[in-house]
Write a protein that holds these residues in place. Structure first.
Motif, mmCIF file in Angstrom:
data_model
loop_
_atom_site.group_PDB
_atom_site.id
_atom_site.type_symbol
_atom_site.label_atom_id
_atom_site.label_comp_id
_atom_site.label_asym_id
_atom_site.label_seq_id
_atom_site.Cartn_x
_atom_site.Cartn_y
_atom_site.Cartn_z
ATOM 1 N N ILE A 72 -4.624 -7.191 2.253
ATOM 2 C CA ILE A 72 -3.353 -7.348 2.957
ATOM 3 C C ILE A 72 -3.582 -7.483 4.465
ATOM 4 C CG2 ILE A 72 -1.185 -6.191 3.514
ATOM 5 C CD1 ILE A 72 -1.307 -5.004 0.628
ATOM 6 N N VAL A 73 -4.453 -6.643 5.018
ATOM 7 C CA VAL A 73 -4.760 -6.764 6.449
ATOM 8 C C VAL A 73 -5.394 -8.117 6.749
ATOM 9 C CG1 VAL A 73 -6.157 -5.844 8.343
ATOM 10 C CG2 VAL A 73 -4.949 -4.279 6.806
ATOM 11 N N PHE A 110 -8.128 -10.348 18.539
ATOM 12 C CA PHE A 110 -7.140 -9.301 18.742
ATOM 13 C C PHE A 110 -7.737 -7.969 18.336
ATOM 14 C CE2 PHE A 110 -5.956 -11.301 14.656
ATOM 15 C CZ PHE A 110 -6.039 -10.231 13.777
ATOM 16 N N GLU A 111 -7.163 -6.909 18.903
ATOM 17 C CA GLU A 111 -7.580 -5.555 18.557
ATOM 18 C C GLU A 111 -6.794 -5.060 17.356
ATOM 19 O OE1 GLU A 111 -7.781 -2.652 21.715
ATOM 20 O OE2 GLU A 111 -7.833 -4.272 23.193
ATOM 21 N N VAL A 112 -7.407 -4.183 16.584
ATOM 22 C CA VAL A 112 -6.728 -3.587 15.448
ATOM 23 C C VAL A 112 -6.960 -2.082 15.481
ATOM 24 C CG1 VAL A 112 -8.713 -4.052 13.958
ATOM 25 C CG2 VAL A 112 -6.508 -3.563 12.923
ATOM 26 N N GLU A 113 -5.880 -1.337 15.281
ATOM 27 C CA GLU A 113 -5.958 0.114 15.181
ATOM 28 C C GLU A 113 -5.557 0.503 13.764
ATOM 29 O OE1 GLU A 113 -3.464 1.755 18.153
ATOM 30 O OE2 GLU A 113 -4.601 0.905 19.834
ATOM 31 N N LEU A 114 -6.440 1.177 13.064
ATOM 32 C CA LEU A 114 -6.215 1.502 11.663
ATOM 33 C C LEU A 114 -6.080 3.006 11.491
ATOM 34 C CD1 LEU A 114 -8.899 -0.887 10.145
ATOM 35 C CD2 LEU A 114 -6.448 -1.309 10.358
ATOM 36 N N ALA A 115 -4.996 3.429 10.846
ATOM 37 C CA ALA A 115 -4.771 4.858 10.629
ATOM 38 C C ALA A 115 -5.740 5.417 9.598
ATOM 39 C CB ALA A 115 -3.325 5.104 10.187
ATOM 40 N N GLU A 116 -6.216 4.573 8.702
ATOM 41 C CA GLU A 116 -7.111 5.005 7.640
ATOM 42 C C GLU A 116 -8.560 4.733 8.031
ATOM 43 O OE1 GLU A 116 -6.679 6.296 4.495
ATOM 44 O OE2 GLU A 116 -4.533 6.637 4.785
ATOM 45 N N MET A 139 0.778 4.120 4.795
ATOM 46 C CA MET A 139 -0.379 3.760 5.606
ATOM 47 C C MET A 139 0.079 2.890 6.768
ATOM 48 S SD MET A 139 -3.703 1.580 4.412
ATOM 49 C CE MET A 139 -3.975 2.762 3.102
ATOM 50 N N ASP A 140 -0.213 3.272 7.988
ATOM 51 C CA ASP A 140 0.177 2.506 9.159
ATOM 52 C C ASP A 140 -1.008 1.743 9.715
ATOM 53 O OD1 ASP A 140 2.788 3.432 9.129
ATOM 54 O OD2 ASP A 140 2.244 5.242 10.236
ATOM 55 N N VAL A 141 -0.769 0.505 10.063
ATOM 56 C CA VAL A 141 -1.799 -0.325 10.679
ATOM 57 C C VAL A 141 -1.166 -1.029 11.859
ATOM 58 C CG1 VAL A 141 -3.445 -2.199 10.320
ATOM 59 C CG2 VAL A 141 -2.822 -0.727 8.416
ATOM 60 N N SER A 142 -1.769 -0.935 13.031
ATOM 61 C CA SER A 142 -1.234 -1.655 14.188
ATOM 62 C C SER A 142 -2.300 -2.577 14.739
ATOM 63 C CB SER A 142 -0.787 -0.671 15.282
ATOM 64 O OG SER A 142 -1.871 0.103 15.744
ATOM 65 N N LEU A 143 -1.871 -3.771 15.101
ATOM 66 C CA LEU A 143 -2.781 -4.766 15.640
ATOM 67 C C LEU A 143 -2.390 -5.046 17.083
ATOM 68 C CD1 LEU A 143 -2.797 -7.351 12.699
ATOM 69 C CD2 LEU A 143 -4.278 -5.390 13.036
ATOM 70 N N ALA A 144 -3.314 -4.878 18.011
ATOM 71 C CA ALA A 144 -3.052 -5.186 19.415
ATOM 72 C C ALA A 144 -3.667 -6.536 19.718
ATOM 73 C CB ALA A 144 -3.676 -4.121 20.314
ATOM 74 N N LEU A 145 -2.829 -7.504 20.069
ATOM 75 C CA LEU A 145 -3.290 -8.871 20.225
ATOM 76 C C LEU A 145 -3.700 -9.154 21.663
ATOM 77 C CD1 LEU A 145 -0.603 -10.711 18.121
ATOM 78 C CD2 LEU A 145 -2.821 -9.860 17.420
ATOM 79 N N LYS A 146 -4.878 -9.780 21.834
ATOM 80 C CA LYS A 146 -5.348 -10.161 23.153
ATOM 81 C C LYS A 146 -5.943 -11.553 23.072
ATOM 82 C CE LYS A 146 -6.214 -5.583 25.092
ATOM 83 N NZ LYS A 146 -7.155 -4.730 25.836
#
Length: 384
Positions: free
Chosen positions: A87-88, A105-111, A1-8
């Motif tokens: 966990i997130v 911050f922004e979060v992009e969730l694969a699930e 499972m991939d999770v990416s967080l874009a911070l602003k």
């Protein structure tokens, strides 16, 4: 499972390598699973890992000077009782608690299902096609700090001594709140006072001249046993003991304001809550410690019941240091109250002020770590 967080952030740091975590790791969700989730730096530059009881449950890295991404390589829910949501949220807490200059911050969730569950809980919010994590919302999630999601106790009206108020829930037992304090690199906790394990140090604290001058409750062991017992049986009060890394340091007495002596002196709501404090250990006094326990106690009261909109206090009017601490912590001075035993200052903290102004992160300007860097978790403020 991939999770990416874009911070602003309104004042974005130069790069994600500027984000700080404690060298030994940030301990989150300590009450949920018995052992905390540890968020720490990984072996590679700008990487991180999440572990539970020594086993890795997630890893990732900070990437991109332009996109500002916090990327999860993967999340495993097979080697711990933690869910992917936990966990997130643990990583989000670590990032925001140690770097409070980040407004969101922004979060992009694969699930999609994970995103749905976080949205339903209010841990994230959707803005058009983006998912946003904000401290105002994240820090109102009760599970990471209280150990569970608290349902609202039924609002049943009762009459006590002529006062109309909601029926109070049964008293909790044991530890009720846990929070990792990054600038102290230790765990702060509150637990319900226990007559067997807490009587000895409570007795010593109440006979300390500095505490006795304010509380006027010095006495023998039998008197203090009855004191705690009466608070435990009174539906109006909740006696708590504060600890740093398991070491008791102070007594905290919470009360429902409506049926307390303070209630008749203002228009008390049914879920307004108040508190008294006695710090018994000299080694836990000072700015770094009060900036940990004071907002954490407010945090607990707001989380314990989502209907609590205001927290009140009644410090004696000439206790200048306590009033300064309250002022820095967001309490408004309302008016003076004349009780039979003291002249008090009524102070009040709004739920909206606490979370929207991010008062869980104190202004620790002037405090430095062992490397002469500003301590983790400080949010400097120019004014009230």
């Amino acid at each position: 499972m991939d999770v990416s967080l874009a911070l602003k952030s309104a004042a974005m740091v130069a790069g994600l390598s500027d984000l700080r975590l404690p060298v030994s790791g940030f301990a989150s969700h300590a009450l949920v699973f018995g052992r905390p989730l540890i968020v720490s730096s990984g072996q590679a530059a700008d990487s991180f890992r999440v572990s539970y009881h020594g086993a890795e449950v997630a890893s990732g890295y900070f990437s991109g000077s332009t996109n500002k991404l916090l990327v999860f390589d993967g999340i495993s829910i097979s080697v711990s009782p933690a869910s992917d949501e936990d966990i997130v949220n643990a990583v989000s807490e670590a990032v925001l608690a140690c770097n409070p200059q980040l407004a969101s911050f922004e979060v992009e969730l694969a699930e999609d299902d994970l995103a749905r569950r976080l949205l339903e809980a209010g841990a994230i919010e959707r803005r058009e096609d983006r998912l946003i994590v904000r401290p105002e919302s994240l820090f109102q999630q009760s599970k990471p700090w209280l150990g569970s999601t608290r349902p609202a106790y039924p609002e049943v009206p009762v009459l006590t001594n002529g006062i109309h108020h909601p029926q109070r829930p049964p008293k909790p037992v044991g530890r009720v709140y846990s929070r990792f304090i990054p600038w102290l690199n230790t765990q702060l906790g509150f637990h319900v006072a226990d007559l067997d394990s807490d009587l000895e140090h409570f007795h010593r604290w109440m006979n300390d001249p500095h505490v006795a001058a304010i509380w006027e409750d010095s006495g023998d062991l039998c008197y203090h046993r009855d004191f705690i017992a009466s608070r435990l049986t009174d539906p109006r009060t909740l006696p708590l003991i504060g600890t740093f890394d398991g070491v008791p340091f102070g007594y905290f007495e919470l009360y429902w304001a409506k049926e307390d002596r303070i209630g008749p002196h203002y228009e008390a709501d049914g879920f307004d809550r108040g508190w008294h404090v006695a710090i018994g250990e000299d080694g836990f006094r000072g700015k770094a410690f009060v900036s940990a326990w004071l907002p954490s106690l407010m945090h607990y009261m707001f989380l314990a019941d989502a209907r609590t909109r205001r927290i009140v206090g009644e410090p004696i009017h000439h206790h200048a240091q306590q009033i300064r601490n309250l002022d820095r912590s967001g309490f408004a001075k309302v008016k003076h109250i004349q009780f039979p035993h003291k002249k008090a200052l009524l102070v009040m903290l709004l739920r909206e002020r606490f979370f929207m102004d991010r008062l869980l992160s104190p202004d620790l300007t002037g405090l430095s770590d062992e490397n002469d860097q500003p301590v983790l978790g400080s949010l400097p403020r120019s004014g009230a």
